[in-house]
Design an enzyme around this catalytic site. Structure first.
Site, PDB file in Angstrom:
ATOM      1  N   HIS A  68      58.435 -15.239   0.882  1.00  0.00           N
ATOM      2  CA  HIS A  68      59.773 -15.297   1.458  1.00  0.00           C
ATOM      3  C   HIS A  68      59.737 -14.606   2.814  1.00  0.00           C
ATOM      4  O   HIS A  68      59.251 -13.478   2.923  1.00  0.00           O
ATOM      5  CB  HIS A  68      60.766 -14.618   0.509  1.00  0.00           C
ATOM      6  CG  HIS A  68      62.148 -14.568   1.062  1.00  0.00           C
ATOM      7  ND1 HIS A  68      62.840 -15.698   1.414  1.00  0.00           N
ATOM      8  CD2 HIS A  68      62.967 -13.527   1.337  1.00  0.00           C
ATOM      9  CE1 HIS A  68      64.017 -15.355   1.873  1.00  0.00           C
ATOM     10  NE2 HIS A  68      64.124 -14.046   1.842  1.00  0.00           N
TER      11      HIS A  68
ATOM     12  N   TYR B 114      70.390 -15.979   5.349  1.00  0.00           N
ATOM     13  CA  TYR B 114      71.208 -14.762   5.372  1.00  0.00           C
ATOM     14  C   TYR B 114      70.850 -13.930   6.602  1.00  0.00           C
ATOM     15  O   TYR B 114      69.792 -14.117   7.206  1.00  0.00           O
ATOM     16  CB  TYR B 114      71.027 -13.947   4.080  1.00  0.00           C
ATOM     17  CG  TYR B 114      69.618 -13.484   3.819  1.00  0.00           C
ATOM     18  CD1 TYR B 114      69.136 -12.292   4.360  1.00  0.00           C
ATOM     19  CD2 TYR B 114      68.756 -14.243   3.029  1.00  0.00           C
ATOM     20  CE1 TYR B 114      67.840 -11.864   4.118  1.00  0.00           C
ATOM     21  CE2 TYR B 114      67.453 -13.827   2.786  1.00  0.00           C
ATOM     22  CZ  TYR B 114      67.005 -12.634   3.336  1.00  0.00           C
ATOM     23  OH  TYR B 114      65.722 -12.214   3.112  1.00  0.00           O
TER      24      TYR B 114
ATOM     25  N   ASP C 292      75.119 -14.780 -34.204  1.00  0.00           N
ATOM     26  CA  ASP C 292      76.210 -15.448 -34.912  1.00  0.00           C
ATOM     27  C   ASP C 292      75.568 -16.641 -35.605  1.00  0.00           C
ATOM     28  O   ASP C 292      75.045 -17.533 -34.931  1.00  0.00           O
ATOM     29  CB  ASP C 292      77.238 -15.886 -33.862  1.00  0.00           C
ATOM     30  CG  ASP C 292      78.327 -16.775 -34.419  1.00  0.00           C
ATOM     31  OD1 ASP C 292      79.177 -16.248 -35.138  1.00  0.00           O
ATOM     32  OD2 ASP C 292      78.319 -17.988 -34.119  1.00  0.00           O
TER      33      ASP C 292
ATOM     34  N   GLU D 231      75.439 -31.033 -42.842  1.00  0.00           N
ATOM     35  CA  GLU D 231      74.242 -30.932 -42.020  1.00  0.00           C
ATOM     36  C   GLU D 231      73.099 -31.315 -42.957  1.00  0.00           C
ATOM     37  O   GLU D 231      72.925 -30.686 -44.005  1.00  0.00           O
ATOM     38  CB  GLU D 231      74.038 -29.496 -41.518  1.00  0.00           C
ATOM     39  CG  GLU D 231      75.038 -29.101 -40.443  1.00  0.00           C
ATOM     40  CD  GLU D 231      74.892 -27.649 -39.994  1.00  0.00           C
ATOM     41  OE1 GLU D 231      73.952 -26.949 -40.451  1.00  0.00           O
ATOM     42  OE2 GLU D 231      75.739 -27.216 -39.192  1.00  0.00           O
TER      43      GLU D 231
HETATM   44  P1  FAD Z   1      58.021  -3.432  -6.257  1.00  0.00           P
HETATM   45  O1  FAD Z   1      58.790  -2.791  -5.202  1.00  0.00           O
HETATM   46  O2  FAD Z   1      57.064  -4.494  -5.871  1.00  0.00           O
HETATM   47  O3  FAD Z   1      57.296  -2.316  -7.065  1.00  0.00           O
HETATM   48  C1  FAD Z   1      56.290  -2.638  -8.016  1.00  0.00           C
HETATM   49  C2  FAD Z   1      55.256  -1.557  -7.924  1.00  0.00           C
HETATM   50  O4  FAD Z   1      54.318  -1.710  -8.976  1.00  0.00           O
HETATM   51  C3  FAD Z   1      54.471  -1.628  -6.628  1.00  0.00           C
HETATM   52  O5  FAD Z   1      54.699  -0.460  -5.901  1.00  0.00           O
HETATM   53  C4  FAD Z   1      53.031  -1.779  -7.082  1.00  0.00           C
HETATM   54  O6  FAD Z   1      52.127  -1.052  -6.285  1.00  0.00           O
HETATM   55  C5  FAD Z   1      53.079  -1.236  -8.505  1.00  0.00           C
HETATM   56  N1  FAD Z   1      52.006  -1.788  -9.344  1.00  0.00           N
HETATM   57  C6  FAD Z   1      51.775  -3.089  -9.596  1.00  0.00           C
HETATM   58  N2  FAD Z   1      50.685  -3.210 -10.386  1.00  0.00           N
HETATM   59  C7  FAD Z   1      50.235  -1.958 -10.637  1.00  0.00           C
HETATM   60  C8  FAD Z   1      49.162  -1.443 -11.383  1.00  0.00           C
HETATM   61  N3  FAD Z   1      48.295  -2.230 -12.039  1.00  0.00           N
HETATM   62  N4  FAD Z   1      48.994  -0.105 -11.424  1.00  0.00           N
HETATM   63  C9  FAD Z   1      49.846   0.718 -10.777  1.00  0.00           C
HETATM   64  N5  FAD Z   1      50.881   0.264 -10.029  1.00  0.00           N
HETATM   65  C10 FAD Z   1      51.083  -1.054  -9.975  1.00  0.00           C
HETATM   66  N6  FAD Z   1      66.246  -7.935  -2.589  1.00  0.00           N
HETATM   67  C11 FAD Z   1      67.522  -7.619  -2.332  1.00  0.00           C
HETATM   68  O7  FAD Z   1      68.233  -7.185  -3.227  1.00  0.00           O
HETATM   69  N7  FAD Z   1      68.061  -7.760  -1.082  1.00  0.00           N
HETATM   70  C12 FAD Z   1      67.339  -8.243  -0.056  1.00  0.00           C
HETATM   71  O8  FAD Z   1      67.826  -8.382   1.060  1.00  0.00           O
HETATM   72  C13 FAD Z   1      66.007  -8.616  -0.301  1.00  0.00           C
HETATM   73  N8  FAD Z   1      65.281  -9.135   0.688  1.00  0.00           N
HETATM   74  C14 FAD Z   1      63.981  -9.433   0.483  1.00  0.00           C
HETATM   75  C15 FAD Z   1      63.243  -9.907   1.538  1.00  0.00           C
HETATM   76  C16 FAD Z   1      61.905 -10.169   1.381  1.00  0.00           C
HETATM   77  C17 FAD Z   1      61.111 -10.663   2.541  1.00  0.00           C
HETATM   78  C18 FAD Z   1      61.300  -9.993   0.108  1.00  0.00           C
HETATM   79  C19 FAD Z   1      59.870 -10.290  -0.114  1.00  0.00           C
HETATM   80  C20 FAD Z   1      62.042  -9.522  -0.957  1.00  0.00           C
HETATM   81  C21 FAD Z   1      63.395  -9.250  -0.794  1.00  0.00           C
HETATM   82  N9  FAD Z   1      64.183  -8.779  -1.834  1.00  0.00           N
HETATM   83  C22 FAD Z   1      65.470  -8.434  -1.601  1.00  0.00           C
HETATM   84  C23 FAD Z   1      63.652  -8.650  -3.200  1.00  0.00           C
HETATM   85  C24 FAD Z   1      63.268  -7.225  -3.509  1.00  0.00           C
HETATM   86  O9  FAD Z   1      62.486  -6.723  -2.488  1.00  0.00           O
HETATM   87  C25 FAD Z   1      62.496  -7.110  -4.815  1.00  0.00           C
HETATM   88  O10 FAD Z   1      63.073  -7.905  -5.794  1.00  0.00           O
HETATM   89  C26 FAD Z   1      62.471  -5.661  -5.307  1.00  0.00           C
HETATM   90  O11 FAD Z   1      62.051  -4.809  -4.282  1.00  0.00           O
HETATM   91  C27 FAD Z   1      61.518  -5.506  -6.480  1.00  0.00           C
HETATM   92  O12 FAD Z   1      61.419  -4.160  -6.808  1.00  0.00           O
HETATM   93  P2  FAD Z   1      60.385  -3.671  -7.926  1.00  0.00           P
HETATM   94  O13 FAD Z   1      60.536  -2.213  -8.058  1.00  0.00           O
HETATM   95  O14 FAD Z   1      60.566  -4.502  -9.131  1.00  0.00           O
HETATM   96  O15 FAD Z   1      58.955  -4.105  -7.366  1.00  0.00           O
END
Ligand code: FAD
Length: 823
Positions: free
Chosen positions: A225, A256, A540, A642
């Site tokens: 994205h 947006y 339910d 049924e």
């Molecule tokens: P993350 O922030 O990805 O955190 C997951 C963490 O898990 C990472 O830090 C990773 O290092 C860790 N991890 C993974 N595997 C392992 C492992 N094996 N061992 C240890 N650590 C691990 N959302 C909005 O609400 N508003 C917006 O405007 C918006 N804009 C966006 C724009 C872009 C370009 C993108 C890409 C996304 C956007 N999003 C937006 C979506 C949003 O960024 C994500 O949905 C959200 O940040 C996800 O958060 P998270 O904590 O689930 O994941």
């Protein structure tokens, strides 16, 4: 980090930090949060999200999660500056269709209690001067929307959790999860092993890889994205501070916008979905930002043109930054929350936007600590997916489609195009011959109506529909409805979920989980609910006693996975109960109508009389040559059965009944007729009329509660509510104008104030009324009370009516004799 913890959270993005904060708030501080990246700029999606927060969603739950998150982010007051800028938002309409949609969305905002208003294009352009007023039909203005500083918020949540004792460790990669005896035992990391009762996966786009470590399929796919920021714009020169202007959505072009000081940010979903395999996500060894791929200007170029058309100041601009980030999409676009029923202690909070991160952390923490979250989360339940939806090709195909449709206008009855035909029952070919118009549900092809029945249409019936109510609908439904009321109709119920409960502990187990009496004579069918601690309706269903220690549970197709997970979660550890999903082994036909006994009697030698086969009982019967289990129940309010048969006998079952029914005018009928029949009869649908947020007393299902049978889950809450009296009640409304047919979720107003919303609605072809159901405060719920429903911006009068509207004394279903003359 230590070598033991009550919970190990994987991922220190917005979701992991929020979960840690809320677990600590609830008193669980023996928690370790690990992240493979550095804390707090971990390289996950949170690190690069521009943080726009549009709170309004078609789901009340998702809207509530966003509202909580906005309040939390604002309340936190990080030391580096605001966590949340409450700028307000504008969703603009550049087409009449979008303008109508915004009117519908305003209805959702009113229904969920989120202050919002529609404004003119001129007014929108006054609030955001970059907007060109020409071509704008208007905008939806939500004053409390805004922008979150996601990393700042995550770090502040983490610091607060750390102050309570939660341990955070960056640069630590989870490499394995030890599972034994169906339970999580330990988490293995690059910095050592941590023994843990629970693991909570908040790993964003890496979630499926973590799932695989425990043998749990997590149905999400990363999708690329892109987001750009412009060089400073002359039009924003002199803007003080990071952001003051409302955020903007231009959904007609899947875009947006937000302000960054003197620059502007632009995001687009307008290009083809660029799906990434989880295995192809770069590692931290290669890049500090593994969730970012190279920007592809060719995919963004059309968006820049559309941006300039909406905001002329963006024409021919220079870009300051351009990123191509990844985030998660699930097959239905909703998050994945909850515990796996296969691996106890394996918890998930995945596919969550920044917009919902705060609230999601709260409810998942409640679920872990208290056993029940404070909100109805069934739409986000990890366990909602059927087996086909957990396959890799399906996850990719549907994840990509969700990306495409993220800002599209989707009709509630709009079927998905692809993949189709995955679950075809034994009647499918016969249905096709009758011109079935199929709608997909839980992978099944389900007839909505049959074009062959157009010949049965009465030209004066039903009243014409208009607008959305006329879409994905056919007047043929009226003919099929009448067939069920006047002759006999055949409904395909094969998608029902069928579960067998057996073993020496089966009765005790069901007694503990259900609110109705399960210790019944053999062959009795019992309608019951399964409640949570709050008395809310988790499931339910009907339970048929097949033996002393053997019961058959029948529940809806859509609710099936949820119900199965609930039942599994509550199985005793001693192995005294076996729970088996036998759905695929049995097909089912609903044969209902005043001629049902005559039709079945023509091909069945068993005694079908009321005395031998009473209402709410089950019998083994033979239909032609087909061995079957028949249940004398009805979800449409007519005499009938049924009829369940082993799947391979299905075609023969259909053909036998079809032939026997022809002299009686037997008609194949679909889902549209079914819905209209059930609502006339006041039968509640789980997921909309009744949910984990509603108790049986509120839902008018007190008749199915047996408080004296002994203790059961949710009983204490029911007793409390019975003493105090429920504060709201599910009521039936009849609209003044029968041509106005609602679709659900519309706000209900009393004396100009929103007091509830529509949970189910359709037209009742027998009663000749447009019917809606909704919860109203008891003071507004008296029979005869006048209310209004707001639909596409217009208010329509309605009255609270006695329910059910059709056959309130169940005379039709319990009929001993009724049988029409042969036509
Ligand atoms: P993350 O922030 O990805 O955190 C997951 C963490 O898990 C990472 O830090 C990773 O290092 C860790 N991890 C993974 N595997 C392992 C492992 N094996 N061992 C240890 N650590 C691990 N959302 C909005 O609400 N508003 C917006 O405007 C918006 N804009 C966006 C724009 C872009 C370009 C993108 C890409 C996304 C956007 N999003 C937006 C979506 C949003 O960024 C994500 O949905 C959200 O940040 C996800 O958060 P998270 O904590 O689930 O994941």
């Amino acid at each position: 980090m230590g070598d033991q913890a009550r919970v190990v959270i994987i991922g220190a993005g917005i979701v992991g930090c929020s979960a840690a904060y809320h677990l600590a708030e609830l008193g669980w501080t023996d928690v370790v949060v690990v992240d493979q990246g550095p804390l707090y700029h971990t390289g996950g999606s949170t690190s690069h999200a521009p943080g726009l927060m549009f709170q309004l969603n078609a789901s009340p739950t998702v809207t509530a999660l966003a509202r909580y998150s906005a309040d939390l982010y604002e309340r936190l007051r990080p030391s580096e500056g605001p966590g949340y800028y409450r700028t307000g938002s504008l969703e603009v309409a550049t087409s009449p269709t979008r303008w109508a949609e915004l009117k519908r969305k305003l209805g959702h905002a009113l229904s969920w209690g989120l202050p919002a208003e529609l404004i003119s294009g001129q007014e929108a352009s006054r609030i955001v001067p970059l907007l060109r007023p020409e071509g704008l039909y208007g905008a939806l203005h939500v004053h409390s929307d805004g922008v979150a500083r996601a990393v700042r918020v995550a770090a502040t949540l983490a610091a607060a959790a750390q102050r309570r004792g939660v341990r955070f460790q960056g640069g630590t990669m989870v490499t394995a999860i030890e599972v034994a005896g169906g339970r999580v035992r330990a988490v293995v990391t690059s910095a050592g092993r941590i023994e843990a009762e629970n693991v909570l996966v908040c790993a964003g786009i890496w979630g499926p890889a973590i799932g695989r470590m425990a043998g749990v399929a997590l149905p999400l796919t990363p999708v690329q994205h892109q987001y750009v920021t412009t060089a400073p714009l002359a039009a924003l020169a002199g803007q003080i501070g990071e952001i003051s202007q409302p955020i903007v959505r231009h959904q007609d072009r899947s875009m947006y916008f937000r302000q960054h000081g003197e620059s502007y940010g632009i995001g687009s979903y307008g290009h083809q979905p660029l799906v990434v395999e989880v295995a192809d996500i770069p590692s931290h060894q290669v890049t500090p930002t593994p969730s970012v791929l190279p920007f592809t200007a060719e995919h963004f170029a059309p968006a820049l043109r559309h941006a300039a058309a909406l905001m002329p100041a963006l024409a021919n601009i220079e870009l300051a930054t351009a990123i191509n980030g990844m985030f998660s999409f699930t097959p239905d676009g909703q998050s994945l929350l909850g515990e796996s029923p296969d691996v106890r202690g394996f918890w998930v909070a995945e596919a969550v936007w920044v917009t919902h991160g705060g609230g999601t952390g709260k409810v998942i923490a409640e679920w872990l600590v208290e056993g029940t979250p404070s909100l109805d989360l069934h739409e986000l339940d990890l366990n909602r997916f059927h087996a086909h939806a957990l396959t890799h090709p399906y996850i990719i195909a549907r994840g990509a489609q969700q990306y495409r449709e993220v800002y599209d206008i989707i009709h509630p009855l709009q079927g998905m195009d692809h993949p189709r035909g995955l679950r075809r029952g034994p009647f499918y070919e016969r249905q096709k011959e009758l011109g079935a118009v199929f709608l997909e549900g839980a992978g099944w092809e389900r007839p909505q109506w049959f074009e062959a029945n157009a010949a049965l249409l009465d030209p004066n019936q039903p009243p014409a529909r208009f607008g959305w109510a006329a879409r994905n609908w056919s007047p043929v439904a009226a003919a099929e409805h009448r067939a069920a009321r006047e002759r006999a109709a055949l409904f395909d119920l094969s998608p029902f979920t069928k579960l067998e409960v057996s073993g020496p502990g089966a009765l005790d187990y069901l007694q503990r989980l259900t609110c109705n009496q399960m210790d019944t004579p053999l062959s009795k069918v019992t309608y019951t609910a399964l409640l949570n601690e709050r008395g809310g309706i988790e499931c339910d269903l009907t339970v048929t006693r097949l033996g002393d220690r053997r019961f058959l549970i029948l529940t809806g197709a859509a609710a099936g996975r949820h119900d199965l997970a609930w039942l599994r979660r509550h199985l005793p550890d001693d192995g005294s109960v076996t729970l088996t999903d036998v759905t695929s082994g049995w097909c089912c036909l609903g044969l209902w109508g005043p001629a049902a006994r005559a039709v079945l009697g023509g091909v069945c030698a068993d005694d079908l009389s009321d005395g031998a086969f009473p209402y709410f009982s089950a019998r083994q019967i033979t239909v032609g040559y087909v061995p079957a289990l028949a249940l004398r129940v009805s979800y449409v309010g007519e005499l009938g059965w049924e009829i369940y048969a082993p799947t391979e006998y299905g075609a023969a079952l259909w053909e036998t009944l079809w032939e026997a029914g022809q002299p009686w005018g037997l008609t194949a009928a679909g889902g549209a007729a079914f819905d209209s029949l059930r609502l006339e009869k006041g039968y509640r649908l789980w997921g909309s009329d009744i949910t984990p947020d509603h108790t049986p007393y509120e839902a008018g299902l007190g008749f199915a509660v047996r408080l004296r049978k002994g203790d059961f889950l949710g009983r204490a809450a029911l007793i409390r509510q019975k003493e105090q009296g429920p504060r709201r009640r599910l009521v039936a409304l009849a609209l003044d104008d029968p041509r106005v047919v609602l679709l659900g979720k519309e706000p209900i107003l009393s004396a100009g104030h929103v007091v509830g919303y529509v949970t189910s609605a359709t037209y009742g072809y027998t009663v000749g009324q447009s019917i809606a159901y909704g919860y109203l405060p008891t003071e507004c719920a008296a029979e005869g009370a006048r209310v209004e429903a707001q639909y596409f911006g217009e208010r329509h009068g309605a009255i609270v009516v006695r329910e059910p509207l059709y056959d309130p004394h169940n005379q039709r279903m319990t009929s001993a004799t009724a049988e029409p003359a042969r036509p």
